[in-house]
Design a protein around this motif. Structure first.
Motif, PDB file in Angstrom:
ATOM      1  N   THR A 146       1.091  -0.829   0.117  1.00 49.30           N
ATOM      2  CA  THR A 146       0.206   0.214   0.348  1.00 49.30           C
ATOM      3  C   THR A 146       0.937   1.414   0.483  1.00 49.30           C
ATOM      4  OG1 THR A 146      -1.715   1.474   1.474  1.00 49.30           O
ATOM      5  CG2 THR A 146      -0.146  -0.718   2.774  1.00 49.30           C
ATOM      6  N   GLY A 150      -1.862   6.550   0.067  1.00 47.51           N
ATOM      7  CA  GLY A 150      -3.558   5.169  -0.316  1.00 47.51           C
ATOM      8  C   GLY A 150      -4.096   6.191   0.916  1.00 47.51           C
ATOM      9  N   LYS A 164      -3.765   1.343  -4.572  1.00 49.86           N
ATOM     10  CA  LYS A 164      -2.907   0.907  -3.019  1.00 49.86           C
ATOM     11  C   LYS A 164      -4.061   1.359  -1.723  1.00 49.86           C
ATOM     12  CE  LYS A 164       1.122   1.410  -4.435  1.00 49.86           C
ATOM     13  NZ  LYS A 164       1.232  -0.271  -4.127  1.00 49.86           N
ATOM     14  N   MET A 165      -5.165   1.918  -1.942  1.00 50.85           N
ATOM     15  CA  MET A 165      -6.355   2.067  -1.005  1.00 50.85           C
ATOM     16  C   MET A 165      -7.405   0.666  -1.388  1.00 50.85           C
ATOM     17  SD  MET A 165      -6.727   2.980   1.979  1.00 50.85           S
ATOM     18  CE  MET A 165      -7.527   3.290   3.601  1.00 50.85           C
ATOM     19  N   LEU A 167      -6.130  -2.046  -1.799  1.00 45.60           N
ATOM     20  CA  LEU A 167      -5.465  -3.369  -1.411  1.00 45.60           C
ATOM     21  C   LEU A 167      -5.697  -3.312   0.049  1.00 45.60           C
ATOM     22  CD1 LEU A 167      -1.992  -2.193  -3.616  1.00 45.60           C
ATOM     23  CD2 LEU A 167      -3.870  -4.585  -4.325  1.00 45.60           C
ATOM     24  N   VAL A 168      -5.625  -2.694   0.714  1.00 46.00           N
ATOM     25  CA  VAL A 168      -5.773  -2.485   2.279  1.00 46.00           C
ATOM     26  C   VAL A 168      -7.090  -3.288   2.772  1.00 46.00           C
ATOM     27  CG1 VAL A 168      -6.620  -0.931   3.914  1.00 46.00           C
ATOM     28  CG2 VAL A 168      -4.607  -0.201   2.569  1.00 46.00           C
ATOM     29  N   CYS A 187      -0.113  -5.841   4.735  1.00 47.51           N
ATOM     30  CA  CYS A 187      -0.238  -4.835   4.565  1.00 47.51           C
ATOM     31  C   CYS A 187       1.336  -3.616   4.791  1.00 47.51           C
ATOM     32  CB  CYS A 187      -1.187  -3.277   3.835  1.00 47.51           C
ATOM     33  SG  CYS A 187      -2.302  -3.885   3.177  1.00 47.51           S
ATOM     34  N   ALA A 189       3.642  -0.600   3.614  1.00 47.08           N
ATOM     35  CA  ALA A 189       3.477   1.407   2.993  1.00 47.08           C
ATOM     36  C   ALA A 189       4.999   1.610   3.573  1.00 47.08           C
ATOM     37  CB  ALA A 189       2.341   2.240   3.440  1.00 47.08           C
ATOM     38  N   ILE A 231      -0.816  -2.681   9.073  1.00 41.06           N
ATOM     39  CA  ILE A 231      -0.023  -2.066   7.824  1.00 41.06           C
ATOM     40  C   ILE A 231       0.576  -1.012   8.470  1.00 41.06           C
ATOM     41  CG2 ILE A 231      -0.489   0.201   6.680  1.00 41.06           C
ATOM     42  CD1 ILE A 231      -4.167  -0.341   7.210  1.00 41.06           C
TER      43      ILE A 231
END
Length: 296
Positions: A146, A150, A164-165, A167-168, A187, A189, A231
């Protein structure tokens, strides 16, 4: 001392350079056998072969595998090659990505779709190809890449941020569905130096914003005792965690005046006192129903 990933089989997409290359090398350093994926390009996969050779020179096991993440057949063929060579697939790092930066007003729909296709459908294709193997062996570790773009937004990156969001959201559901098979999905980042940051940051800071400072985060997300639904933010040797939270909010009983009342108490709705990290989407329903029934 035993290596953290000894004998595990990992696939890293977009691993011919940059973050993907660093991830592949770091996974191999911890004992994983690595499938180094990259798009064929003009040199027919030379970048992927170079990374695989680099791993092999240091005593690791790796093979290059060219393929386009936007084509499921390519990803299925890659998974088949990994199974044929090593008999299993334990780790997937969905790293491949592209940029098409423009403000939304100037962005073409083709460029929006292309970024979504590479990041979102690319991750879907790769994950779909390995998922049955992870289910069958009752073990799997998947990382979605991510971005702060995102999670928090970034000017000129509506397409990238949306992808990218997405994928969360994919991570959240796959982690729930994979739990009974010990498939853990997280995830990452990353923050790394780019052409965009070159003129904004001093040289000593840029020197720490290398892919190599991010890749330990991948190992932390894929080892045997890895978390799930995390994340992880990583850059310059620093690591943080982001969460999708839910505030306690308010309950408004009178439907006829609910809009006016809500407008008047949005600050209370936004208050983070007592906020929680929901375990699943149903938690929103539960909170709202509990508040409503407590007023009956």
């Amino acid at each position: 001392m035993a290596k953290l990933l000894q004998g595990k089989v990992a696939i890293v997409t977009g691993a011919g350079a940059g973050l993907g290359r660093a991830h592949a090398i770091e996974l191999a350093r911890h004992g994983a056998h690595v499938v180094v994926n990259d798009i064929a390009g003009s040199e027919d996969g030379a970048a992927a072969r170079a990374v695989a050779a680099e791993i092999q020179r240091t005593g690791g096991q790796a093979m290059a595998c060219t393929g386009d993440v936007t084509r499921f057949d390519d990803m299925q063929a890659m998974a088949d090659r990994a199974i044929a060579k090593w008999g299993r697939i334990d780790i997937l790092v969905n790293n491949a990505g592209v940029l098409r930066d423009r403000t939304f007003a100037k962005l073409t729909l083709d460029d929006f779709r292309w970024v979504m296709d590479v990041h979102v459908m690319g991750a879907v294709h790769c994950t779909k190809a390995v998922w049955p193997h992870m289910q069958a062996q009752k073990f799997g570790r998947i990382v979605m890449t991510t971005s702060s773009s995102g999670l928090y937004g970034n000017f000129g990156q509506s397409n990238y941020g949306a992808a990218k969001m997405a994928l969360v959201g994919l991570m959240q559901t796959l982690a729930l569905e994979g739990a009974k098979y010990d498939i853990r999905v997280n995830c990452l980042a990353p923050s790394a130096a780019t052409a965009m940051t070159k003129d904004l940051l001093p040289a000593e800071v840029l020197a720490r914003l290398t892919p190599e400072h991010v890749s330990p985060g991948v190992v932390a997300l894929v080892h045997s005792d890895a978390p799930t639904r995390m994340i992880l933010l990583a850059g310059a040797g620093s690591f943080e965690c982001a969460n999708i939270t839910m505030t306690r909010g308010v309950f408004i009983e009178e439907l006829a005046t609910s809009a006016e009342q809500l407008i008047g108490c949005l600050d209370e709705v936004k208050s983070r006192v007592g906020e929680v990290v929901p375990g699943a989407g149903w938690d929103q329903y539960k909170l709202e129903i509990d508040k409503a029934t407590s007023k009956v």
